[in-house]
Design an enzyme around this catalytic site. Structure first.
Site, PDB file in Angstrom:
ATOM      1  N   ARG A 191      -1.486 -14.243   4.531  1.00 40.88           N
ATOM      2  CA  ARG A 191      -2.191 -13.588   5.640  1.00 40.88           C
ATOM      3  C   ARG A 191      -1.424 -13.744   6.954  1.00 40.88           C
ATOM      4  O   ARG A 191      -1.410 -12.835   7.783  1.00 40.88           O
ATOM      5  CB  ARG A 191      -3.620 -14.116   5.748  1.00 40.88           C
ATOM      6  CG  ARG A 191      -4.444 -13.660   4.553  1.00 40.88           C
ATOM      7  CD  ARG A 191      -5.890 -14.085   4.636  1.00 40.88           C
ATOM      8  NE  ARG A 191      -6.639 -13.364   5.652  1.00 40.88           N
ATOM      9  CZ  ARG A 191      -7.093 -12.127   5.516  1.00 40.88           C
ATOM     10  NH1 ARG A 191      -6.847 -11.436   4.411  1.00 40.88           N
ATOM     11  NH2 ARG A 191      -7.800 -11.557   6.475  1.00 40.88           N
ATOM     12  N   LYS A 231       0.825  -1.210   0.000  1.00 38.06           N
ATOM     13  CA  LYS A 231       0.000   0.000   0.000  1.00 38.06           C
ATOM     14  C   LYS A 231       0.868   1.273   0.000  1.00 38.06           C
ATOM     15  O   LYS A 231       2.076   1.217   0.266  1.00 38.06           O
ATOM     16  CB  LYS A 231      -0.931  -0.035   1.216  1.00 38.06           C
ATOM     17  CG  LYS A 231      -1.949  -1.197   1.162  1.00 38.06           C
ATOM     18  CD  LYS A 231      -2.956  -1.097   2.303  1.00 38.06           C
ATOM     19  CE  LYS A 231      -3.962  -2.233   2.244  1.00 38.06           C
ATOM     20  NZ  LYS A 231      -5.019  -2.090   3.281  1.00 38.06           N
ATOM     21  N   THR A 276      -5.261  -7.182  10.677  1.00 43.51           N
ATOM     22  CA  THR A 276      -5.568  -5.922   9.981  1.00 43.51           C
ATOM     23  C   THR A 276      -5.099  -4.714  10.789  1.00 43.51           C
ATOM     24  O   THR A 276      -4.512  -3.780  10.249  1.00 43.51           O
ATOM     25  CB  THR A 276      -7.097  -5.812   9.752  1.00 43.51           C
ATOM     26  OG1 THR A 276      -7.530  -6.977   9.061  1.00 43.51           O
ATOM     27  CG2 THR A 276      -7.447  -4.582   8.954  1.00 43.51           C
ATOM     28  N   PHE A 289     -15.759   3.049   6.555  1.00 47.94           N
ATOM     29  CA  PHE A 289     -14.399   3.459   6.187  1.00 47.94           C
ATOM     30  C   PHE A 289     -14.144   3.399   4.684  1.00 47.94           C
ATOM     31  O   PHE A 289     -13.032   3.653   4.228  1.00 47.94           O
ATOM     32  CB  PHE A 289     -13.357   2.613   6.933  1.00 47.94           C
ATOM     33  CG  PHE A 289     -13.473   1.114   6.725  1.00 47.94           C
ATOM     34  CD1 PHE A 289     -12.950   0.516   5.587  1.00 47.94           C
ATOM     35  CD2 PHE A 289     -14.095   0.310   7.676  1.00 47.94           C
ATOM     36  CE1 PHE A 289     -13.045  -0.854   5.376  1.00 47.94           C
ATOM     37  CE2 PHE A 289     -14.196  -1.077   7.482  1.00 47.94           C
ATOM     38  CZ  PHE A 289     -13.665  -1.645   6.326  1.00 47.94           C
ATOM     39  N   GLU A 318      -9.928 -10.703  -7.283  1.00 47.62           N
ATOM     40  CA  GLU A 318      -8.884  -9.674  -7.197  1.00 47.62           C
ATOM     41  C   GLU A 318      -7.770  -9.849  -8.238  1.00 47.62           C
ATOM     42  O   GLU A 318      -7.255  -8.855  -8.765  1.00 47.62           O
ATOM     43  CB  GLU A 318      -8.276  -9.678  -5.790  1.00 47.62           C
ATOM     44  CG  GLU A 318      -9.280  -9.205  -4.735  1.00 47.62           C
ATOM     45  CD  GLU A 318      -8.759  -9.297  -3.316  1.00 47.62           C
ATOM     46  OE1 GLU A 318      -7.601  -9.754  -3.123  1.00 47.62           O
ATOM     47  OE2 GLU A 318      -9.493  -8.901  -2.402  1.00 47.62           O
ATOM     48  N   ARG A 330       2.703  -6.218   9.311  1.00 43.43           N
ATOM     49  CA  ARG A 330       1.953  -5.080   9.874  1.00 43.43           C
ATOM     50  C   ARG A 330       2.501  -4.669  11.237  1.00 43.43           C
ATOM     51  O   ARG A 330       2.575  -3.472  11.546  1.00 43.43           O
ATOM     52  CB  ARG A 330       0.467  -5.412   9.924  1.00 43.43           C
ATOM     53  CG  ARG A 330      -0.157  -5.319   8.519  1.00 43.43           C
ATOM     54  CD  ARG A 330      -1.536  -5.884   8.484  1.00 43.43           C
ATOM     55  NE  ARG A 330      -2.240  -5.636   7.232  1.00 43.43           N
ATOM     56  CZ  ARG A 330      -3.243  -6.387   6.796  1.00 43.43           C
ATOM     57  NH1 ARG A 330      -3.647  -7.436   7.500  1.00 43.43           N
ATOM     58  NH2 ARG A 330      -3.833  -6.093   5.656  1.00 43.43           N
ATOM     59  N   ASN A 339      -2.130   0.225   6.628  1.00 43.92           N
ATOM     60  CA  ASN A 339      -1.607  -1.009   7.216  1.00 43.92           C
ATOM     61  C   ASN A 339      -0.689  -1.806   6.275  1.00 43.92           C
ATOM     62  O   ASN A 339      -0.625  -3.024   6.343  1.00 43.92           O
ATOM     63  CB  ASN A 339      -2.752  -1.865   7.786  1.00 43.92           C
ATOM     64  CG  ASN A 339      -3.716  -2.337   6.728  1.00 43.92           C
ATOM     65  OD1 ASN A 339      -3.593  -1.979   5.564  1.00 43.92           O
ATOM     66  ND2 ASN A 339      -4.670  -3.159   7.125  1.00 43.92           N
ATOM     67  N   HIS A 351      -2.106  -5.461   1.529  1.00 46.08           N
ATOM     68  CA  HIS A 351      -3.389  -6.134   1.349  1.00 46.08           C
ATOM     69  C   HIS A 351      -3.110  -7.559   0.895  1.00 46.08           C
ATOM     70  O   HIS A 351      -2.146  -7.788   0.156  1.00 46.08           O
ATOM     71  CB  HIS A 351      -4.229  -5.438   0.264  1.00 46.08           C
ATOM     72  CG  HIS A 351      -5.403  -6.266  -0.180  1.00 46.08           C
ATOM     73  ND1 HIS A 351      -6.591  -6.266   0.492  1.00 46.08           N
ATOM     74  CD2 HIS A 351      -5.528  -7.180  -1.174  1.00 46.08           C
ATOM     75  CE1 HIS A 351      -7.414  -7.147  -0.091  1.00 46.08           C
ATOM     76  NE2 HIS A 351      -6.791  -7.706  -1.108  1.00 46.08           N
ATOM     77  N   TYR A 386     -12.299  -2.422  -3.907  1.00 41.60           N
ATOM     78  CA  TYR A 386     -12.860  -2.603  -2.556  1.00 41.60           C
ATOM     79  C   TYR A 386     -14.391  -2.601  -2.555  1.00 41.60           C
ATOM     80  O   TYR A 386     -15.009  -2.336  -1.518  1.00 41.60           O
ATOM     81  CB  TYR A 386     -12.324  -1.517  -1.622  1.00 41.60           C
ATOM     82  CG  TYR A 386     -10.928  -1.795  -1.101  1.00 41.60           C
ATOM     83  CD1 TYR A 386     -10.637  -2.956  -0.374  1.00 41.60           C
ATOM     84  CD2 TYR A 386      -9.890  -0.892  -1.305  1.00 41.60           C
ATOM     85  CE1 TYR A 386      -9.361  -3.209   0.110  1.00 41.60           C
ATOM     86  CE2 TYR A 386      -8.608  -1.146  -0.823  1.00 41.60           C
ATOM     87  CZ  TYR A 386      -8.356  -2.309  -0.110  1.00 41.60           C
ATOM     88  OH  TYR A 386      -7.099  -2.559   0.388  1.00 41.60           O
TER      89      TYR A 386
HETATM   90  P1  AMP Z   1      -9.390  -6.212   3.687  1.00 48.56           P
HETATM   91  O1  AMP Z   1     -10.208  -6.404   2.442  1.00 48.56           O
HETATM   92  O2  AMP Z   1      -9.645  -7.202   4.761  1.00 48.56           O
HETATM   93  O3  AMP Z   1      -7.929  -5.953   3.385  1.00 48.56           O
HETATM   94  O4  AMP Z   1      -9.919  -4.861   4.368  1.00 48.56           O
HETATM   95  C1  AMP Z   1      -9.797  -3.722   3.657  1.00 48.56           C
HETATM   96  C2  AMP Z   1      -8.978  -2.718   4.317  1.00 48.56           C
HETATM   97  O5  AMP Z   1      -9.850  -1.797   4.915  1.00 48.56           O
HETATM   98  C3  AMP Z   1      -8.040  -3.100   5.448  1.00 48.56           C
HETATM   99  O6  AMP Z   1      -6.842  -3.675   5.028  1.00 48.56           O
HETATM  100  C4  AMP Z   1      -7.816  -1.754   6.077  1.00 48.56           C
HETATM  101  O7  AMP Z   1      -6.860  -0.991   5.354  1.00 48.56           O
HETATM  102  C5  AMP Z   1      -9.175  -1.114   5.914  1.00 48.56           C
HETATM  103  N1  AMP Z   1      -9.962  -1.226   7.126  1.00 48.56           N
HETATM  104  C6  AMP Z   1     -10.498  -2.325   7.661  1.00 48.56           C
HETATM  105  N2  AMP Z   1     -11.150  -2.036   8.797  1.00 48.56           N
HETATM  106  C7  AMP Z   1     -11.012  -0.702   8.966  1.00 48.56           C
HETATM  107  C8  AMP Z   1     -11.455   0.218   9.932  1.00 48.56           C
HETATM  108  N3  AMP Z   1     -12.179  -0.158  10.982  1.00 48.56           N
HETATM  109  N4  AMP Z   1     -11.119   1.512   9.777  1.00 48.56           N
HETATM  110  C9  AMP Z   1     -10.393   1.918   8.709  1.00 48.56           C
HETATM  111  N5  AMP Z   1      -9.952   1.098   7.756  1.00 48.56           N
HETATM  112  C10 AMP Z   1     -10.252  -0.192   7.885  1.00 48.56           C
END
Ligand code: AMP
Length: 139
Positions: free
Chosen positions: A86, A10, A92, A58, A127, A103, A113, A116, A50
């Site tokens: 992972r 990222k 996360t 978010f 994806e 992370r 973070n 991804h 996304y």
């Molecule tokens: P994922 O598809 O699991 O990678 O989730 C998408 C991304 O959303 C995560 O990697 C974070 O960068 C972001 N994300 C997830 N939860 C939160 C949250 N509570 N607040 C802000 N960003 C979030």
């Protein structure tokens, strides 16, 4: 089972000059890079990627963050690649990530973070072709 997974370094990690650090972890864990590209995503591309999170509070902030600088997008291949990636990434939220994970070592916040990774075979199947055609991936 040999799997493929999508990995994104990222904007926060790219701007910190830790692309090599992250790729080294994948390679040392036995994951092979079978496709790689660097690009600066548009808002539309980030929102499309996304899409599953479109109802989340978010979503807009995440899509904006993902367009804040260039990213490195890779397809990683190997035995149990999805789970392995992972495990290397950690939770996360970097505050909850195990010691020694990407992370825990390199991420700033739950949003910025560092990386991804596809969370399931179904996610990987969406994806990978979002960014790579068959011809972009080595066999
Ligand atoms: P994922 O598809 O699991 O990678 O989730 C998408 C991304 O959303 C995560 O990697 C974070 O960068 C972001 N994300 C997830 N939860 C939160 C949250 N509570 N607040 C802000 N960003 C979030």
């Amino acid at each position: 089972m040999i799997e493929r997974t999508l990995s994104i370094i990222k904007p926060d990690a790219v701007s910190k000059n830790v692309i090599g650090d992250i790729i080294r972890r994948f390679e040392q864990a036995g994951l092979k890079i079978v496709g790689i590209q660097m690009r600066h995503l548009t808002k539309k591309e980030a929102e499309g990627f996304y899409y599953v999170h479109r109802e989340r509070p978010f979503f807009n902030s995440l899509a904006t963050f993902m367009t804040s600088g260039p990213v490195v997008i890779m397809v990683l291949e190997g035995e149990g690649a999805i789970a392995k990636n992972r495990a290397l990434m950690g939770a996360t939220d970097p505050k909850k990530a195990d010691k020694g994970t990407i992370r825990a070592d390199l991420a700033d916040s739950i949003e910025a973070n560092a990386v991804h990774g596809s969370d399931s075979p179904a996610s990987a199947a969406f994806e990978i072709p979002f960014f790579f055609s068959q011809l972009d991936l080595v066999r």
